[in-house]
Design a protein around this motif. Structure first.
Motif, PDB file in Angstrom:
ATOM      1  N   ALA A 146     -21.599 -70.682  33.707  1.00  0.00           N
ATOM      2  CA  ALA A 146     -21.480 -70.403  35.141  1.00  0.00           C
ATOM      3  C   ALA A 146     -21.084 -71.652  35.910  1.00  0.00           C
ATOM      4  O   ALA A 146     -20.267 -71.599  36.839  1.00  0.00           O
ATOM      5  N   LEU A 147     -21.648 -72.802  35.533  1.00  0.00           N
ATOM      6  CA  LEU A 147     -21.277 -74.053  36.204  1.00  0.00           C
ATOM      7  C   LEU A 147     -19.815 -74.388  35.940  1.00  0.00           C
ATOM      8  O   LEU A 147     -19.121 -74.919  36.821  1.00  0.00           O
ATOM      9  N   GLY A 148     -19.349 -74.084  34.734  1.00  0.00           N
ATOM     10  CA  GLY A 148     -17.935 -74.303  34.446  1.00  0.00           C
ATOM     11  C   GLY A 148     -17.033 -73.413  35.271  1.00  0.00           C
ATOM     12  O   GLY A 148     -15.989 -73.847  35.768  1.00  0.00           O
ATOM     13  N   ILE A 149     -17.437 -72.151  35.452  1.00  0.00           N
ATOM     14  CA  ILE A 149     -16.665 -71.217  36.279  1.00  0.00           C
ATOM     15  C   ILE A 149     -16.591 -71.718  37.721  1.00  0.00           C
ATOM     16  O   ILE A 149     -15.521 -71.725  38.351  1.00  0.00           O
ATOM     17  N   GLY A 150     -17.737 -72.133  38.269  1.00  0.00           N
ATOM     18  CA  GLY A 150     -17.755 -72.617  39.651  1.00  0.00           C
ATOM     19  C   GLY A 150     -16.911 -73.856  39.839  1.00  0.00           C
ATOM     20  O   GLY A 150     -16.196 -74.001  40.839  1.00  0.00           O
ATOM     21  N   THR A 151     -16.986 -74.785  38.893  1.00  0.00           N
ATOM     22  CA  THR A 151     -16.176 -76.001  38.985  1.00  0.00           C
ATOM     23  C   THR A 151     -14.699 -75.688  38.816  1.00  0.00           C
ATOM     24  O   THR A 151     -13.845 -76.261  39.512  1.00  0.00           O
ATOM     25  N   ALA A 152     -14.378 -74.776  37.908  1.00  0.00           N
ATOM     26  CA  ALA A 152     -12.979 -74.380  37.717  1.00  0.00           C
ATOM     27  C   ALA A 152     -12.409 -73.750  38.982  1.00  0.00           C
ATOM     28  O   ALA A 152     -11.221 -73.900  39.283  1.00  0.00           O
ATOM     29  N   ALA A 153     -13.259 -73.049  39.742  1.00  0.00           N
ATOM     30  CA  ALA A 153     -12.792 -72.459  41.000  1.00  0.00           C
ATOM     31  C   ALA A 153     -12.362 -73.541  41.979  1.00  0.00           C
ATOM     32  O   ALA A 153     -11.337 -73.413  42.663  1.00  0.00           O
ATOM     33  N   GLY A 154     -13.152 -74.623  42.069  1.00  0.00           N
ATOM     34  CA  GLY A 154     -12.729 -75.738  42.910  1.00  0.00           C
ATOM     35  C   GLY A 154     -11.414 -76.318  42.434  1.00  0.00           C
ATOM     36  O   GLY A 154     -10.536 -76.671  43.235  1.00  0.00           O
ATOM     37  N   SER A 155     -11.242 -76.389  41.133  1.00  0.00           N
ATOM     38  CA  SER A 155      -9.993 -76.884  40.565  1.00  0.00           C
ATOM     39  C   SER A 155      -8.820 -75.971  40.916  1.00  0.00           C
ATOM     40  O   SER A 155      -7.720 -76.435  41.203  1.00  0.00           O
ATOM     41  N   ALA A 272     -12.407 -77.874  33.318  1.00  0.00           N
ATOM     42  CA  ALA A 272     -13.740 -77.565  33.837  1.00  0.00           C
ATOM     43  C   ALA A 272     -14.349 -76.363  33.129  1.00  0.00           C
ATOM     44  O   ALA A 272     -15.540 -76.363  32.782  1.00  0.00           O
ATOM     45  N   TYR A 273     -13.539 -75.338  32.901  1.00  0.00           N
ATOM     46  CA  TYR A 273     -14.054 -74.154  32.216  1.00  0.00           C
ATOM     47  C   TYR A 273     -14.463 -74.490  30.783  1.00  0.00           C
ATOM     48  O   TYR A 273     -15.553 -74.117  30.329  1.00  0.00           O
ATOM     49  N   MET A 274     -13.593 -75.209  30.070  1.00  0.00           N
ATOM     50  CA  MET A 274     -13.905 -75.561  28.695  1.00  0.00           C
ATOM     51  C   MET A 274     -15.106 -76.495  28.622  1.00  0.00           C
ATOM     52  O   MET A 274     -15.914 -76.414  27.681  1.00  0.00           O
ATOM     53  N   SER A 275     -15.252 -77.365  29.601  1.00  0.00           N
ATOM     54  CA  SER A 275     -16.424 -78.237  29.650  1.00  0.00           C
ATOM     55  C   SER A 275     -17.698 -77.422  29.767  1.00  0.00           C
ATOM     56  O   SER A 275     -18.705 -77.721  29.104  1.00  0.00           O
ATOM     57  N   GLY A 276     -17.671 -76.383  30.619  1.00  0.00           N
ATOM     58  CA  GLY A 276     -18.830 -75.522  30.749  1.00  0.00           C
ATOM     59  C   GLY A 276     -19.150 -74.799  29.458  1.00  0.00           C
ATOM     60  O   GLY A 276     -20.313 -74.678  29.067  1.00  0.00           O
ATOM     61  N   VAL A 277     -18.112 -74.310  28.779  1.00  0.00           N
ATOM     62  CA  VAL A 277     -18.321 -73.606  27.510  1.00  0.00           C
ATOM     63  C   VAL A 277     -18.864 -74.568  26.450  1.00  0.00           C
ATOM     64  O   VAL A 277     -19.851 -74.278  25.761  1.00  0.00           O
ATOM     65  N   LEU A 278     -18.219 -75.716  26.303  1.00  0.00           N
ATOM     66  CA  LEU A 278     -18.634 -76.676  25.274  1.00  0.00           C
ATOM     67  C   LEU A 278     -20.018 -77.248  25.562  1.00  0.00           C
ATOM     68  O   LEU A 278     -20.777 -77.550  24.643  1.00  0.00           O
ATOM     69  N   GLY A 279     -20.344 -77.400  26.876  1.00  0.00           N
ATOM     70  CA  GLY A 279     -21.648 -77.931  27.235  1.00  0.00           C
ATOM     71  C   GLY A 279     -22.790 -77.030  26.829  1.00  0.00           C
ATOM     72  O   GLY A 279     -23.929 -77.485  26.692  1.00  0.00           O
ATOM     73  N   GLY A 280     -22.505 -75.749  26.644  1.00  0.00           N
ATOM     74  CA  GLY A 280     -23.522 -74.821  26.174  1.00  0.00           C
ATOM     75  C   GLY A 280     -23.699 -74.847  24.670  1.00  0.00           C
ATOM     76  O   GLY A 280     -24.643 -74.233  24.140  1.00  0.00           O
ATOM     77  N   ARG A 281     -22.815 -75.560  23.970  1.00  0.00           N
ATOM     78  CA  ARG A 281     -22.853 -75.564  22.505  1.00  0.00           C
ATOM     79  C   ARG A 281     -23.099 -76.939  21.913  1.00  0.00           C
ATOM     80  O   ARG A 281     -23.648 -77.056  20.811  1.00  0.00           O
ATOM     81  N   PHE A 282     -22.643 -77.983  22.608  1.00  0.00           N
ATOM     82  CA  PHE A 282     -22.717 -79.330  22.057  1.00  0.00           C
ATOM     83  C   PHE A 282     -23.464 -80.261  23.016  1.00  0.00           C
ATOM     84  O   PHE A 282     -23.776 -79.901  24.141  1.00  0.00           O
ATOM     85  N   LYS A 285     -24.218 -85.275  26.723  1.00  0.00           N
ATOM     86  CA  LYS A 285     -24.028 -86.716  26.932  1.00  0.00           C
ATOM     87  C   LYS A 285     -22.846 -87.244  26.118  1.00  0.00           C
ATOM     88  O   LYS A 285     -22.078 -88.093  26.591  1.00  0.00           O
ATOM     89  N   TYR A 286     -22.683 -86.752  24.885  1.00  0.00           N
ATOM     90  CA  TYR A 286     -21.562 -87.211  24.076  1.00  0.00           C
ATOM     91  C   TYR A 286     -20.234 -86.677  24.613  1.00  0.00           C
ATOM     92  O   TYR A 286     -19.200 -87.365  24.555  1.00  0.00           O
ATOM     93  N   LEU A 287     -20.242 -85.477  25.138  1.00  0.00           N
ATOM     94  CA  LEU A 287     -19.040 -84.954  25.785  1.00  0.00           C
ATOM     95  C   LEU A 287     -18.659 -85.809  26.986  1.00  0.00           C
ATOM     96  O   LEU A 287     -17.481 -86.121  27.197  1.00  0.00           O
ATOM     97  N   LEU A 288     -19.651 -86.211  27.784  1.00  0.00           N
ATOM     98  CA  LEU A 288     -19.377 -87.060  28.946  1.00  0.00           C
ATOM     99  C   LEU A 288     -18.812 -88.409  28.526  1.00  0.00           C
ATOM    100  O   LEU A 288     -17.848 -88.911  29.126  1.00  0.00           O
ATOM    101  N   SER A 289     -19.391 -89.021  27.505  1.00  0.00           N
ATOM    102  CA  SER A 289     -18.870 -90.303  27.027  1.00  0.00           C
ATOM    103  C   SER A 289     -17.420 -90.169  26.585  1.00  0.00           C
ATOM    104  O   SER A 289     -16.568 -91.015  26.905  1.00  0.00           O
ATOM    105  N   GLY A 290     -17.127 -89.102  25.886  1.00  0.00           N
ATOM    106  CA  GLY A 290     -15.755 -88.882  25.437  1.00  0.00           C
ATOM    107  C   GLY A 290     -14.783 -88.669  26.583  1.00  0.00           C
ATOM    108  O   GLY A 290     -13.644 -89.159  26.550  1.00  0.00           O
ATOM    109  N   LEU A 291     -15.224 -87.959  27.609  1.00  0.00           N
ATOM    110  CA  LEU A 291     -14.358 -87.706  28.760  1.00  0.00           C
ATOM    111  C   LEU A 291     -13.993 -89.000  29.485  1.00  0.00           C
ATOM    112  O   LEU A 291     -12.829 -89.228  29.843  1.00  0.00           O
ATOM    113  N   TYR A 292     -14.980 -89.849  29.718  1.00  0.00           N
ATOM    114  CA  TYR A 292     -14.700 -91.097  30.442  1.00  0.00           C
ATOM    115  C   TYR A 292     -13.837 -92.043  29.605  1.00  0.00           C
ATOM    116  O   TYR A 292     -12.958 -92.739  30.147  1.00  0.00           O
ATOM    117  N   LEU A 293     -14.082 -92.097  28.313  1.00  0.00           N
ATOM    118  CA  LEU A 293     -13.240 -92.918  27.449  1.00  0.00           C
ATOM    119  C   LEU A 293     -11.798 -92.412  27.471  1.00  0.00           C
ATOM    120  O   LEU A 293     -10.843 -93.208  27.556  1.00  0.00           O
TER     121      LEU A 293
END
Length: 408
Positions: A146-155, A272-282, A285-293
Motif C-alpha cells: 500500500a505504501l508503494g502504491i501511494g508513493t507511486a501515485a505521487g510519482s 516506488a511500486y517495486m520498492s513497496g513490493v520488494l520491501g514486503g519480501r526482503f 535496510k539492505y534495499l535502502l543501502s542499494g538504492l543510495y549506492l
C-alpha cells in the motif's frame, strides 16, 4: 429462543478501503505533481524580473524547509484527529500560495507564495499524511504494498503534471500556468474528505506524544533513518529544481528538460511500486543501502560522460527508478519500529530531515551556480552523500519495539 445479531451494514462506497486508497492516491498525485513542476518556472521568472537564480532557489529552499518543519506538527494533528481536516486545510493553503505566486513580481512575494504558503500547504496536503493513513487501513502483510502504491501515485503526478505544466507555460505564460495549477490544487479538497476519521488505538496501549518522541529518539535505528533520509531530500530537490536549467545551460532545448522531469516521474512510478513490493519480501535496510549506492553510480556516469539527449533521457529514467523508491521502505521501517499510533508524526520527523537536505540541495545549487557558473560542485557533493547514505542504513535493526497490549 435465540435472537440473531443483525447483519452488519455494508460501508458506503466512500468508506470502502479501495475508494479511500484511490482518493488518497489522487491527492498525492496532485500535491506532488504540481510542486514537481516548479523547476520549469525558474528560468522564465528569473529572466522576466532580472533575478539571479539564487532568488528563486531560496524561495523553493524555504518551501522545502517549512514543509519539513510543519510536517511533524501536521502529522501529530492527523494522528489525534484524523487526516481529513489536515489534508483539507493544507490543500486550501497550497492553492492560495499558487494563486499569489502567479502574481509575484518581487522576491518578497515569491518567497511568501512559493516559499511560505506552498511550503505550509504541502505539509498539510502531503503524501506523508496519506501514507500514514494507509498504514492504518491495510493489514501489516499488505502495508508495504500500500505504501508503494501511494508513493507511486505521487510519482505519477510528476509524470503527468510536469508536461502539463510545460504545455500551460508555452501556451499561456508562467503567470496563467500557475493560476491554472491553483484551480487544479483545489481538487484535493474533495479527495481529503474520503480520508476523514480518527485513528484507533485498539490492541495498543495509548501513548502520549512526549513518550513516543522519547522512545523514538532513543532508538538508534530511527536516528539512522533520519540521517539517511536527509540525503534523499538533497538529491531529489537539487535535481528537481536545477536539472531543467542544467539541461538548457548545456545547449539542449527546454522541451527536453520538461520531458526529463516527466521521465523521472515515469521511472519513479515503477521504482516506488517495486520498492513497496520488494520491501514486503526482503530486508528494507539492505534495499535502502542499494538504492543510495545506485544513485551515486548513476549521477557519476551522467556528469562524467558527454551530455546529449540520449544521456539526459537515460539519466532521467535511471534516477527515476531510484527517486522515491526510498519512501515505502523508510516509512515502512518507521511503522515496523513503533506501530501506527504516532506514525504520521514520527515519519514527519524523518521527513523533516529529508527537507533539511532538500533546502540545502536547492540553495546550494543556486548559490554555487551564481558564484562559479556551474553545478559541478553540487553534483559531486550528491555523489558523496549517496555513499554516506548507503553506509548509514547498514547497521539498522529491523525489529519492532515490544509494548504491553491494550485490553478490550
Amino acid at each position: 429462543m435465540t435472537v440473531s445479531s443483525p447483519a452488519p451494514q455494508p460501508l458506503p462506497f466512500w468508506r470502502a478501503t479501495l475508494f479511500v486508497i484511490a482518493a488518497g492516491c489522487l491527492l498525492a498525485l496532485l500535491s506532488f505533481g504540481i510542486r514537481a513542476s516548479f523547476g520549469l518556472f525558474l528560468a522564465p521568472m528569473s529572466s522576466e524580473f532580472g533575478w539571479g537564480r539564487e532568488v528563486f532557489a531560496i524561495a523553493i529552499a524555504l518551501q522545502n524547509l517549512l514543509w519539513g518543519l510543519a510536517q511533524p506538527v501536521a502529522g501529530a494533528f492527523a494522528d489525534r484527529h484524523g487526516s481529513g481536516r489536515v489534508l483539507t486545510i493544507g490543500a486550501l493553503v497550497y492553492a492560495a500560495g499558487l494563486f499569489i505566486m502567479a502574481n509575484a513580481s518581487t522576491p518578497g512575494m515569491l518567497t511568501l507564495s512559493a516559499g511560505i504558503l506552498v511550503g505550509l500547504g504541502v505539509a498539510g496536503a502531503s503524501f506523508a499524511i496519506v501514507l500514514a493513513a494507509f498504514t492504518r487501513l491495510v493489514s501489516e502483510e499488505r502495508r508495504s504494498w500500500a505504501l508503494g502504491i501511494g508513493t507511486a501515485a505521487g510519482s505519477a503526478g510528476q509524470f503527468l503534471m510536469v508536461p502539463l505544466g510545460q504545455s500551460f507555460l508555452s501556451a499561456y505564460g508562467w503567470s496563467m500556468a500557475l493560476t491554472i495549477f491553483g484551480f487544479i490544487a483545489l481538487l484535493m479538497v474533495p479527495c481529503a474528505a474520503a480520508l476523514t476519521g480518527r485513528p484507533t488505538t485498539k490492541y495498543q496501549m495509548p501513548q502520549s506524544i512526549g513518550v513516543a518522541l522519547g522512545e523514538a529518539f532513543r532508538h538508534p535505528s530511527y536516528n539512522y533513518l533520519i540521517a539517511g533520509f536527509f540525503v534523499c531530500g538533497f538529491h531529489v530537490a537539487f535535481i528537481q529544481v536545477h536539472l531543467p536549467a542544467y539541461i538548457t545551460d548545456m545547449g539542449l532545448q527546454a522541451g527536453l528538460a520538461a520531458w526529463a522531469l516527466a521521465l523521472v516521474g515515469g521511472g519513479n512510478i515503477i521504482g516506488a511500486y517495486m520498492s513497496g513490493v520488494l520491501g514486503g519480501r526482503f530486508s528494507k535496510k539492505y534495499l535502502l543501502s542499494g538504492l543510495y549506492l545506485a544513485r551515486s553510480v548513476v549521477i557519476t556516469i551522467f556528469i562524467t560522460l558527454p551530455i546529449s539527449e540520449i544521456s539526459v533521457l537515460a539519466f532521467s529514467l535511471a534516477i527515476g527508478l531510484l527517486w522515491l523508491s526510498t519512501v515505502p521502505l523508510t516509512s515502512g521501517l518507521v511503522a515496523q519500529f513503533f506501530g501506527t499510533q504516532h506514525m504520521a508524526m514520527l515519519f514527519g520527523i524523518v521527513f523533516f530531515s529529508h527537507q533539511i537536505g532538500a533546502f540545502l540541495g536547492v540553495w546550494m545549487g543556486g548559490y554555487f551556480f551564481d558564484v562559479t557558473g556551474s553545478y559541478d560542485m553540487v553534483w559531486w557533493v550528491s555523489v558523496a552523500l549517496g555513499l554516506f547514505a548507503a553506509a548509514i542504513h547498514w547497521p539498522i535493526r529491523e525489529q519492532s519495539i515490544a509494548r504491553p497490549a491494550a485490553t478490550g
